[in-house]
Design an enzyme around this catalytic site. Structure first.
Site, mmCIF file in Angstrom:
data_model
loop_
_atom_site.group_PDB
_atom_site.id
_atom_site.type_symbol
_atom_site.label_atom_id
_atom_site.label_comp_id
_atom_site.label_asym_id
_atom_site.label_seq_id
_atom_site.Cartn_x
_atom_site.Cartn_y
_atom_site.Cartn_z
ATOM 1 N N ILE A 18 0.401 -0.676 -1.192
ATOM 2 C CA ILE A 18 -0.443 -2.431 -1.643
ATOM 3 C C ILE A 18 -1.303 -2.476 -0.337
ATOM 4 O O ILE A 18 -1.851 -3.364 0.201
ATOM 5 C CB ILE A 18 0.894 -2.785 -2.474
ATOM 6 C CG1 ILE A 18 1.551 -2.290 -3.413
ATOM 7 C CG2 ILE A 18 0.219 -4.209 -2.769
ATOM 8 C CD1 ILE A 18 0.508 -1.819 -4.916
ATOM 9 N N TYR A 168 18.146 -3.743 -4.960
ATOM 10 C CA TYR A 168 16.835 -3.689 -4.939
ATOM 11 C C TYR A 168 16.151 -5.056 -5.547
ATOM 12 O O TYR A 168 15.646 -5.945 -5.717
ATOM 13 C CB TYR A 168 16.180 -2.533 -5.696
ATOM 14 C CG TYR A 168 14.185 -2.411 -5.490
ATOM 15 C CD1 TYR A 168 13.747 -2.484 -4.640
ATOM 16 C CD2 TYR A 168 13.744 -2.550 -6.561
ATOM 17 C CE1 TYR A 168 12.076 -2.704 -4.151
ATOM 18 C CE2 TYR A 168 12.330 -2.895 -6.771
ATOM 19 C CZ TYR A 168 11.659 -2.594 -4.822
ATOM 20 O OH TYR A 168 9.997 -2.499 -5.179
ATOM 21 N N LYS A 172 14.097 -8.342 -4.465
ATOM 22 C CA LYS A 172 13.217 -9.083 -5.198
ATOM 23 C C LYS A 172 13.188 -10.242 -5.649
ATOM 24 O O LYS A 172 11.959 -10.777 -5.977
ATOM 25 C CB LYS A 172 12.546 -8.048 -5.911
ATOM 26 C CG LYS A 172 11.816 -6.276 -5.311
ATOM 27 C CD LYS A 172 10.495 -6.813 -3.983
ATOM 28 C CE LYS A 172 10.483 -6.347 -3.152
ATOM 29 N NZ LYS A 172 9.355 -7.113 -2.491
ATOM 30 N N THR A 205 1.794 4.284 -5.064
ATOM 31 C CA THR A 205 2.229 4.287 -3.848
ATOM 32 C C THR A 205 3.425 5.210 -3.250
ATOM 33 O O THR A 205 3.837 5.804 -3.824
ATOM 34 C CB THR A 205 2.739 2.803 -3.377
ATOM 35 O OG1 THR A 205 3.680 2.636 -3.496
ATOM 36 C CG2 THR A 205 1.437 1.870 -4.547
HETATM 37 N N1 NAP Z 1 4.136 0.152 -6.152
HETATM 38 C C1 NAP Z 1 4.526 -0.409 -6.936
HETATM 39 O O1 NAP Z 1 5.053 0.475 -7.859
HETATM 40 C C2 NAP Z 1 5.888 -1.706 -6.732
HETATM 41 C C3 NAP Z 1 6.176 -2.168 -7.288
HETATM 42 C C4 NAP Z 1 6.553 -3.608 -7.591
HETATM 43 C C5 NAP Z 1 6.604 -3.877 -6.200
HETATM 44 N N2 NAP Z 1 5.838 -3.597 -5.327
HETATM 45 C C6 NAP Z 1 6.247 -3.805 -3.988
HETATM 46 O O2 NAP Z 1 5.185 -3.693 -3.114
HETATM 47 C C7 NAP Z 1 5.483 -4.103 -1.979
HETATM 48 C C8 NAP Z 1 4.606 -2.482 -1.396
HETATM 49 O O3 NAP Z 1 5.194 -1.270 -1.638
HETATM 50 P P1 NAP Z 1 4.419 -0.145 -1.788
HETATM 51 O O4 NAP Z 1 4.204 0.434 -3.005
HETATM 52 O O5 NAP Z 1 2.968 -0.412 -1.330
HETATM 53 O O6 NAP Z 1 4.869 0.883 -0.974
HETATM 54 P P2 NAP Z 1 4.885 1.664 0.192
HETATM 55 O O7 NAP Z 1 3.850 2.572 0.313
HETATM 56 O O8 NAP Z 1 6.005 2.720 0.468
HETATM 57 O O9 NAP Z 1 4.613 0.916 1.800
HETATM 58 C C9 NAP Z 1 5.763 0.530 2.185
HETATM 59 C C10 NAP Z 1 4.858 -0.614 3.703
HETATM 60 O O10 NAP Z 1 6.648 -0.442 4.449
HETATM 61 C C11 NAP Z 1 6.789 -0.402 5.316
HETATM 62 N N3 NAP Z 1 7.958 -0.651 5.628
HETATM 63 C C12 NAP Z 1 8.992 0.055 5.372
HETATM 64 N N4 NAP Z 1 10.334 -0.527 6.267
HETATM 65 C C13 NAP Z 1 9.785 -1.310 6.639
HETATM 66 C C14 NAP Z 1 10.227 -1.962 7.656
HETATM 67 N N5 NAP Z 1 11.567 -1.796 8.278
HETATM 68 N N6 NAP Z 1 10.172 -3.006 8.684
HETATM 69 C C15 NAP Z 1 8.158 -2.830 8.639
HETATM 70 N N7 NAP Z 1 7.183 -2.140 7.121
HETATM 71 C C16 NAP Z 1 8.572 -1.312 6.723
HETATM 72 C C17 NAP Z 1 6.367 0.788 5.954
HETATM 73 O O11 NAP Z 1 5.261 1.516 7.027
HETATM 74 P P3 NAP Z 1 6.598 2.474 7.826
HETATM 75 O O12 NAP Z 1 6.644 3.124 6.787
HETATM 76 O O13 NAP Z 1 4.841 2.639 9.054
HETATM 77 O O14 NAP Z 1 7.369 1.117 8.958
HETATM 78 C C18 NAP Z 1 4.151 0.876 4.395
HETATM 79 O O15 NAP Z 1 3.346 -0.005 5.311
HETATM 80 C C19 NAP Z 1 7.088 -4.061 -2.003
HETATM 81 O O16 NAP Z 1 7.131 -5.118 -1.146
HETATM 82 C C20 NAP Z 1 7.300 -3.184 -3.083
HETATM 83 O O17 NAP Z 1 9.153 -3.707 -2.988
HETATM 84 C C21 NAP Z 1 5.192 -2.091 -5.226
#
Ligand code: NAP
Length: 293
Positions: A18, A168, A172, A205
């Site tokens: 995202i 988790y 959130k 993702t």
């Molecule tokens: N995907 C879904 O269906 C979904 C649903 C509900 C909510 N969300 C929320 O959407 C947001 C983005 O999630 P996503 O699905 O895009 O996940 P993702 O593809 O796993 O991306 C997560 C990002 O967070 C970074 N990250 C992880 N740990 C970190 C740390 N300690 N410090 C700084 N950066 C860190 C990672 O980069 P590096 O590894 O390079 O640090 C990566 O860029 C999250 O807040 C998640 O809770 C997602």
């Protein structure tokens, strides 16, 4: 999206999912975008990929580990010294349900530290820079998991009994409460910030990859039901840029169980509206992070 020329955004976790799609769309609309995450090599890959879509994209990478408050403060110090203002802070980075209880550099449960408290401290640090912008916004990512969440004040760090999913959901829910409380405090204090929460439904993702249990099963077998990450970024982009986006509100997909579908106002779980709990969480967060707004 209206043109974003002249506006500066910081997107945490902009290297993947995202956050990457959010950064790409903002850069495509002419914004200066800073993506911040742990791994510089992933940052450079994200920049190269964004430049394939927008060759003149103004996008930079900064190292940030949200599980380490000294890394949060170091980034804030660098940005405060180098930027004239910050128009948008996108509190996006996150981790989901590590099977074993992780502990941050500051001794906190890892999901609480990365998803919530690191962003709380980052926002506090960057408030003066945000207040230099004409119409500053803070967008904080929550999740439909917040509706299953509760604040475990008796054991916020899950030291007694760790549940990956409960930790988790708590993190959130805390993000959603923070977004709403920040708007209330901005209104009361005249800070001029629009604070908005968003969630991406369920999007394809890296977050859900390689999971055990139901999340892993769903990822492997039901991902056709999920949204592409670019679509999952729309609520965040709307919150960050739409002139009509409302401060203190919560945007997400409005289809079946808010998993996917057209963008709109998301359901706010009752727990997120408890003002005493929000105040208590804020005060605990200031102590745990040694920051003040
Ligand atoms: N995907 C879904 O269906 C979904 C649903 C509900 C909510 N969300 C929320 O959407 C947001 C983005 O999630 P996503 O699905 O895009 O996940 P993702 O593809 O796993 O991306 C997560 C990002 O967070 C970074 N990250 C992880 N740990 C970190 C740390 N300690 N410090 C700084 N950066 C860190 C990672 O980069 P590096 O590894 O390079 O640090 C990566 O860029 C999250 O807040 C998640 O809770 C997602």
């Amino acid at each position: 999206m209206p043109p974003q020329n002249g506006r500066i955004f910081l997107v945490t976790g902009g290297t993947s999912g995202i956050g990457y799609e959010t950064a790409k769309a903002l850069a495509g609309a002419g914004a200066v975008v800073i993506i911040a995450a742990r791994h510089p090599e992933r940052g450079q890959e994200a920049i190269a990929s964004i430049r394939q879509a927008t060759p003149n994209a103004n996008v930079q990478f900064e190292t940030l580990d949200l599980s380490d408050l000294s890394s949060v403060h170091a980034l804030s110090t660098r940005l405060t010294a180098s930027l004239p203002h910050l128009d948008g802070l996108i509190n996006n980075a996150g981790i989901m349900e590590p099977p074993e209880r992780g502990v941050s550099k500051n001794g906190l449960e890892m999901q609480f530290a990365v998803n919530y408290l690191g962003h709380f401290a980052l926002t506090a640090d960057l408030l003066p820079l945000l207040r230099k912008a004409d119409e500053p916004r803070v967008v904080t990512l929550s999740s439909i998991a917040a509706a299953r969440g509760a604040l475990h004040f008796e054991d916020l760090q899950f030291e007694q009994a760790y549940s990956p999913a409960d930790a988790y959901s708590q993190s959130k829910l805390a993000c959603l409460m923070f977004a709403r409380e920040l708007q209330a405090r901005s209104d009361a204090g005249g800070w001029g910030i629009k604070s908005i929460a968003s969630h991406p439904g369920v999007s394809r993702t890296e977050l859900l990859a390689n999971r055990d249990g139901f999340s892993g099963f769903a990822r492997r077998n039901l991902s056709f039901l999920f949204q592409p990450a670019a679509r999952g970024a729309l609520p965040t982009l709307y919150a960050a840029t739409a002139p009509d986006a409302l401060g203190g509100s919560y945007y997400g997909p409005t289809g079946f169980m808010e998993v996917r579908g057209p963008l709109g106002l998301a359901d706010v779980p009752a727990a997120a509206t408890e003002s005493q709990a929000s105040t208590r969480l804020w005060e605990i967060s200031e102590k745990l992070s040694a920051t003040e707004f």
